[in-house]
Design a protein around this motif. Structure first.
Motif, PDB file in Angstrom:
ATOM      1  N   GLY A  16       0.813  -1.211   0.000  1.00 16.17           N
ATOM      2  CA  GLY A  16       0.000   0.000   0.000  1.00 16.17           C
ATOM      3  C   GLY A  16       0.843   1.256   0.000  1.00 16.17           C
ATOM      4  N   LEU A  17       1.906   1.257   0.779  1.00 18.82           N
ATOM      5  CA  LEU A  17       2.741   2.449   0.859  1.00 18.82           C
ATOM      6  C   LEU A  17       3.614   2.624  -0.377  1.00 18.82           C
ATOM      7  CD1 LEU A  17       3.533   2.325   4.635  1.00 18.82           C
ATOM      8  CD2 LEU A  17       2.363   4.159   3.430  1.00 18.82           C
ATOM      9  N   ILE A  18       3.917   1.538  -1.062  1.00 16.78           N
ATOM     10  CA  ILE A  18       4.599   1.666  -2.345  1.00 16.78           C
ATOM     11  C   ILE A  18       3.678   2.351  -3.347  1.00 16.78           C
ATOM     12  CG2 ILE A  18       5.415   0.346  -4.341  1.00 16.78           C
ATOM     13  CD1 ILE A  18       6.616  -1.649  -2.349  1.00 16.78           C
ATOM     14  N   VAL A  19       2.403   1.962  -3.330  1.00 21.15           N
ATOM     15  CA  VAL A  19       1.415   2.597  -4.212  1.00 21.15           C
ATOM     16  C   VAL A  19       1.294   4.080  -3.882  1.00 21.15           C
ATOM     17  CG1 VAL A  19      -1.023   2.680  -4.844  1.00 21.15           C
ATOM     18  CG2 VAL A  19       0.133   0.470  -4.611  1.00 21.15           C
ATOM     19  N   VAL A  20       1.288   4.419  -2.594  1.00 23.13           N
ATOM     20  CA  VAL A  20       1.206   5.820  -2.174  1.00 23.13           C
ATOM     21  C   VAL A  20       2.434   6.595  -2.651  1.00 23.13           C
ATOM     22  CG1 VAL A  20       1.255   7.361  -0.167  1.00 23.13           C
ATOM     23  CG2 VAL A  20      -0.252   5.371  -0.177  1.00 23.13           C
ATOM     24  N   SER A  21       3.583   5.938  -2.671  1.00 23.98           N
ATOM     25  CA  SER A  21       4.818   6.604  -3.069  1.00 23.98           C
ATOM     26  C   SER A  21       4.810   7.029  -4.530  1.00 23.98           C
ATOM     27  CB  SER A  21       6.021   5.688  -2.827  1.00 23.98           C
ATOM     28  OG  SER A  21       6.232   5.456  -1.460  1.00 23.98           O
ATOM     29  N   ILE A  22       4.061   6.327  -5.359  1.00 23.26           N
ATOM     30  CA  ILE A  22       4.099   6.601  -6.802  1.00 23.26           C
ATOM     31  C   ILE A  22       3.666   8.026  -7.129  1.00 23.26           C
ATOM     32  CG2 ILE A  22       3.098   5.957  -9.029  1.00 23.26           C
ATOM     33  CD1 ILE A  22       3.077   3.054  -8.018  1.00 23.26           C
ATOM     34  N   PRO A  23       2.477   8.500  -6.699  1.00 20.91           N
ATOM     35  CA  PRO A  23       2.106   9.877  -7.035  1.00 20.91           C
ATOM     36  C   PRO A  23       2.999  10.911  -6.372  1.00 20.91           C
ATOM     37  CG  PRO A  23       0.503   8.932  -5.514  1.00 20.91           C
ATOM     38  CD  PRO A  23       1.381   7.814  -5.980  1.00 20.91           C
ATOM     39  N   VAL A  24       3.476  10.621  -5.151  1.00 23.74           N
ATOM     40  CA  VAL A  24       4.349  11.562  -4.450  1.00 23.74           C
ATOM     41  C   VAL A  24       5.668  11.718  -5.198  1.00 23.74           C
ATOM     42  CG1 VAL A  24       5.671  11.959  -2.345  1.00 23.74           C
ATOM     43  CG2 VAL A  24       3.320  11.132  -2.193  1.00 23.74           C
ATOM     44  N   ALA A  25       6.305  10.593  -5.504  1.00 21.58           N
ATOM     45  CA  ALA A  25       7.590  10.628  -6.206  1.00 21.58           C
ATOM     46  C   ALA A  25       7.442  11.234  -7.596  1.00 21.58           C
ATOM     47  CB  ALA A  25       8.170   9.218  -6.301  1.00 21.58           C
ATOM     48  N   ALA A  26       6.369  10.889  -8.290  1.00 23.41           N
ATOM     49  CA  ALA A  26       6.149  11.407  -9.641  1.00 23.41           C
ATOM     50  C   ALA A  26       5.958  12.918  -9.632  1.00 23.41           C
ATOM     51  CB  ALA A  26       4.932  10.723 -10.266  1.00 23.41           C
ATOM     52  N   THR A  27       5.259  13.429  -8.617  1.00 21.17           N
ATOM     53  CA  THR A  27       5.046  14.882  -8.523  1.00 21.17           C
ATOM     54  C   THR A  27       6.356  15.606  -8.255  1.00 21.17           C
ATOM     55  OG1 THR A  27       2.792  14.541  -7.696  1.00 21.17           O
ATOM     56  CG2 THR A  27       3.778  16.707  -7.324  1.00 21.17           C
ATOM     57  N   PHE A  28       7.156  15.089  -7.333  1.00 17.66           N
ATOM     58  CA  PHE A  28       8.467  15.699  -7.075  1.00 17.66           C
ATOM     59  C   PHE A  28       9.320  15.702  -8.339  1.00 17.66           C
ATOM     60  CE2 PHE A  28       8.045  14.924  -2.357  1.00 17.66           C
ATOM     61  CZ  PHE A  28       8.203  16.250  -1.999  1.00 17.66           C
ATOM     62  N   ALA A  29       9.294  14.593  -9.090  1.00 18.78           N
ATOM     63  CA  ALA A  29      10.101  14.501 -10.308  1.00 18.78           C
ATOM     64  C   ALA A  29       9.624  15.492 -11.362  1.00 18.78           C
ATOM     65  CB  ALA A  29      10.051  13.077 -10.853  1.00 18.78           C
ATOM     66  N   ALA A  30       8.304  15.609 -11.517  1.00 24.12           N
ATOM     67  CA  ALA A  30       7.763  16.537 -12.511  1.00 24.12           C
ATOM     68  C   ALA A  30       8.116  17.982 -12.174  1.00 24.12           C
ATOM     69  CB  ALA A  30       6.247  16.368 -12.596  1.00 24.12           C
ATOM     70  N   LEU A  31       7.994  18.349 -10.905  1.00 23.52           N
ATOM     71  CA  LEU A  31       8.303  19.713 -10.488  1.00 23.52           C
ATOM     72  C   LEU A  31       9.797  20.005 -10.587  1.00 23.52           C
ATOM     73  CD1 LEU A  31       5.934  20.009  -7.383  1.00 23.52           C
ATOM     74  CD2 LEU A  31       5.706  21.227  -9.560  1.00 23.52           C
ATOM     75  N   ALA A  32      10.626  19.060 -10.134  1.00 26.37           N
ATOM     76  CA  ALA A  32      12.074  19.275 -10.183  1.00 26.37           C
ATOM     77  C   ALA A  32      12.574  19.325 -11.617  1.00 26.37           C
ATOM     78  CB  ALA A  32      12.793  18.166  -9.407  1.00 26.37           C
ATOM     79  N   GLY A  33      11.958  18.553 -12.512  1.00 27.70           N
ATOM     80  CA  GLY A  33      12.343  18.601 -13.915  1.00 27.70           C
ATOM     81  C   GLY A  33      11.998  19.919 -14.569  1.00 27.70           C
ATOM     82  N   ARG A  34      10.863  20.506 -14.191  1.00 23.06           N
ATOM     83  CA  ARG A  34      10.443  21.794 -14.739  1.00 23.06           C
ATOM     84  C   ARG A  34      11.189  22.964 -14.110  1.00 23.06           C
ATOM     85  NH1 ARG A  34       5.206  22.635 -17.071  1.00 23.06           N
ATOM     86  NH2 ARG A  34       4.295  20.683 -17.818  1.00 23.06           N
ATOM     87  N   TYR A  35      11.447  22.853 -12.798  1.00 24.28           N
ATOM     88  CA  TYR A  35      12.063  23.958 -12.064  1.00 24.28           C
ATOM     89  C   TYR A  35      13.291  23.475 -11.302  1.00 24.28           C
ATOM     90  CZ  TYR A  35       7.267  25.410 -12.941  1.00 24.28           C
ATOM     91  OH  TYR A  35       6.072  25.677 -13.541  1.00 24.28           O
ATOM     92  N   PRO A  36      14.345  23.073 -12.026  1.00 14.93           N
ATOM     93  CA  PRO A  36      15.551  22.578 -11.344  1.00 14.93           C
ATOM     94  C   PRO A  36      16.260  23.699 -10.596  1.00 14.93           C
ATOM     95  CG  PRO A  36      15.971  22.819 -13.695  1.00 14.93           C
ATOM     96  CD  PRO A  36      14.504  23.089 -13.487  1.00 14.93           C
ATOM     97  N   ASP A  37      16.332  23.577  -9.296  1.00 17.46           N
ATOM     98  CA  ASP A  37      16.925  24.634  -8.486  1.00 17.46           C
ATOM     99  C   ASP A  37      17.325  24.048  -7.139  1.00 17.46           C
ATOM    100  OD1 ASP A  37      17.331  27.677  -8.109  1.00 17.46           O
ATOM    101  OD2 ASP A  37      16.195  27.104  -6.333  1.00 17.46           O
ATOM    102  N   ALA A  38      18.353  24.625  -6.536  1.00 20.68           N
ATOM    103  CA  ALA A  38      18.831  24.132  -5.243  1.00 20.68           C
ATOM    104  C   ALA A  38      17.782  24.266  -4.150  1.00 20.68           C
ATOM    105  CB  ALA A  38      20.104  24.882  -4.841  1.00 20.68           C
ATOM    106  N   GLY A  39      16.775  25.102  -4.363  1.00 26.42           N
ATOM    107  CA  GLY A  39      15.735  25.285  -3.357  1.00 26.42           C
ATOM    108  C   GLY A  39      14.794  24.105  -3.232  1.00 26.42           C
ATOM    109  N   GLY A  40      14.693  23.258  -4.264  1.00 29.40           N
ATOM    110  CA  GLY A  40      13.799  22.105  -4.203  1.00 29.40           C
ATOM    111  C   GLY A  40      12.368  22.508  -3.903  1.00 29.40           C
ATOM    112  N   PRO A  41      11.717  21.882  -2.914  1.00 25.43           N
ATOM    113  CA  PRO A  41      10.335  22.229  -2.572  1.00 25.43           C
ATOM    114  C   PRO A  41      10.141  23.711  -2.234  1.00 25.43           C
ATOM    115  CG  PRO A  41      10.930  20.157  -1.558  1.00 25.43           C
ATOM    116  CD  PRO A  41      12.195  20.704  -2.159  1.00 25.43           C
ATOM    117  N   ALA A  42      11.171  24.359  -1.691  1.00 22.45           N
ATOM    118  CA  ALA A  42      11.065  25.793  -1.397  1.00 22.45           C
ATOM    119  C   ALA A  42      10.885  26.586  -2.685  1.00 22.45           C
ATOM    120  CB  ALA A  42      12.302  26.274  -0.647  1.00 22.45           C
TER     121      ALA A  42
END
Length: 438
Positions: free
Chosen positions: A59-85
């Protein structure tokens, strides 16, 4: 919509100009996400839910998929040392960005004694000693990773490959030598503690899947973030899923009820399969895992500190090192000093590290909530990425409730971040940028 919110200070390009490869990205993810919990959590989950704990892992692997995918999509569009900030700045403005940055920067610093003491405790058990020995070995582990990061992400990325490779090898060996002794009868009774036991197991295992935010701070160091981050994330999801399910599966199938009676089931599996002392195996695994986690987090923290200095959320003196290829040595110095202070506080409190770890977890879950919310504003509405961000946000908000009283720590940091933005000279220098972002 997201592009209109840029403040002019973010390096929002699809080309990072750095040196990290996809393989190194996978190594960083494996080190950050698998973390120290893999050594003990299979037994804790088995104790709570029996064989049904395998459902919790899935179940938690399934939960990880949208979380990890969102981080990857955002970091790919806005690569910056600030990350989530950086994502927060573009979506909600500089104040929320400062809060997200402080949560990771100071939250992770608070958890450093716990991350390093995990490995050092097993070394102490192997060689003999007391709490002083544990602290000394923990400091040595931190010193190793600080030294590695002083040479820049090119060196730390290569070192991470070694850590991740050794860890993966140990996990694979543990599974391979254990499979011949698997017994399906150990799956009965499947759920001895019912639904409530399964819920407890899931709450325990949540912390085994934190770490997807870490590599976003290093996105600018990838050769092509928009291509490499999603690819590294996808490969990491597959590798981490296979390794965790394999280890959890053989823990149940081979050890049966003994799985809930040992503090280190992975080490027991290796020891029984290879004939090597369980203490020796445990110490080796714990040190490798701890070094991998510390290396990934110190690299990310150092880059984040320079970005927060650049954006006015921390003193401008820290700004050096935020660009691709630069070594954030000033921020690394602050990280080192902050880690030392965390050790002092931990020692004054009798080195009870669990509260520090839970406080860090509360901060990290808060960061996840902000990042997923940013994804619903920055990613194209109605796209797959947007839907994944929305699903992830709902899931993270449910998990946030598990932090309970430890939410006080991120609340205090949030007040500090907003206050600093309002009254510091750094905030005044960035007033025009703030207005643009808002």
């Amino acid at each position: 919509m997201g592009e209109a919110r840029g403040d002019g200070t973010d390096s929002a390009t699809s080309t990072g100009g750095g040196h990290l490869t996809v393989v190194q990205g996978v190594a960083l993810y494996v080190g950050a996400v698998l973390g120290t919990g893999l050594l003990a959590l299979p037994s804790l989950a088995a104790e709570a839910a029996g064989p049904a704990s395998l459902l919790a892992w899935m179940g938690l692997i399934v939960v990880s998929i949208p979380v990890a995918a969102t981080f990857a999509a955002l970091a790919g569009r806005y690569p910056d040392a600030g990350g989530p900030a950086t994502f927060a700045r573009r979506a909600f403005g500089p104040r929320v960005s400062a809060v997200a940055g402080w949560w990771f920067y100071f939250g992770a610093l608070a958890g450093m004694p716990a991350a390093s003491a995990f490995g050092s405790a097993y070394v102490t058990e192997l060689i003999g000693g007391d709490q002083t020995t544990t602290i000394v070995v923990a400091v040595i582990l931190v010193a190793i990773t600080v030294t590695v990061n002083a040479f820049g992400v090119r060196v730390s990325g290569r070192v991470q490959l070694v850590f991740a490779g050794v860890l993966a090898l140990l996990l694979i060996v543990a599974v391979v030598v254990s499979v011949p002794r698997a017994d399906v009868s150990n799956l009965q009774p499947f759920a001895p503690h019912g639904i409530s036991g399964l819920a407890v197991a899931m709450s325990l295992l949540v912390w085994a899947f934190i770490g997807w935010e870490t590599v976003t701070h290093l996105a600018v160091e990838f050769r092509n973030p928009r291509r490499d981050l999603p690819l590294a994330t996808g490969i990491s999801l597959a590798v981490i899923s296979v390794l965790t399910l394999a280890v959890a599966g053989v823990t149940i199938l081979v050890l049966g009820r003994k799985a809930a009676q040992t503090d280190a089931p992975l080490a027991l599996l290796l020891a029984e399969g290879t004939g090597i002392s369980a203490r020796t195996v445990t110490a080796v695994i714990a040190v490798v895992v701890s070094l991998g986690v510390l290396n990934a987090f110190i690299a990310s923290l150092s880059k984040l500190g320079s970005a927060l200095g650049r954006d006015g959320a921390l003193p401008g003196w820290l700004a050096s090192g935020s660009e691709a290829g630069e070594v954030p040595r000033r921020s690394l110095l602050v990280v080192t000093i902050g880690t030392a202070l965390s050790f002092v506080i931990a020692m004054l409190s009798g080195f009870h590290i669990e509260p520090l770890l839970l406080a860090e977890n509360a901060c990290l879950i808060g960061i996840y909530a902000i990042a997923m919310a940013a994804g619903t504003r920055l990613l194209p509405t109605g796209s797959w990425g947007w839907w994944l961000a929305l699903i992830a946000l709902c899931l993270v908000l449910v998990v946030l409730v598990l932090a309970r009283e430890y939410l006080l720590f991120p609340l205090v940091l949030a007040v500090g971040a907003v206050t600093y933005r309002r009254w510091s000279s750094g905030g005044n220098h960035n007033r025009s940028a703030d207005a643009a972002a808002e």
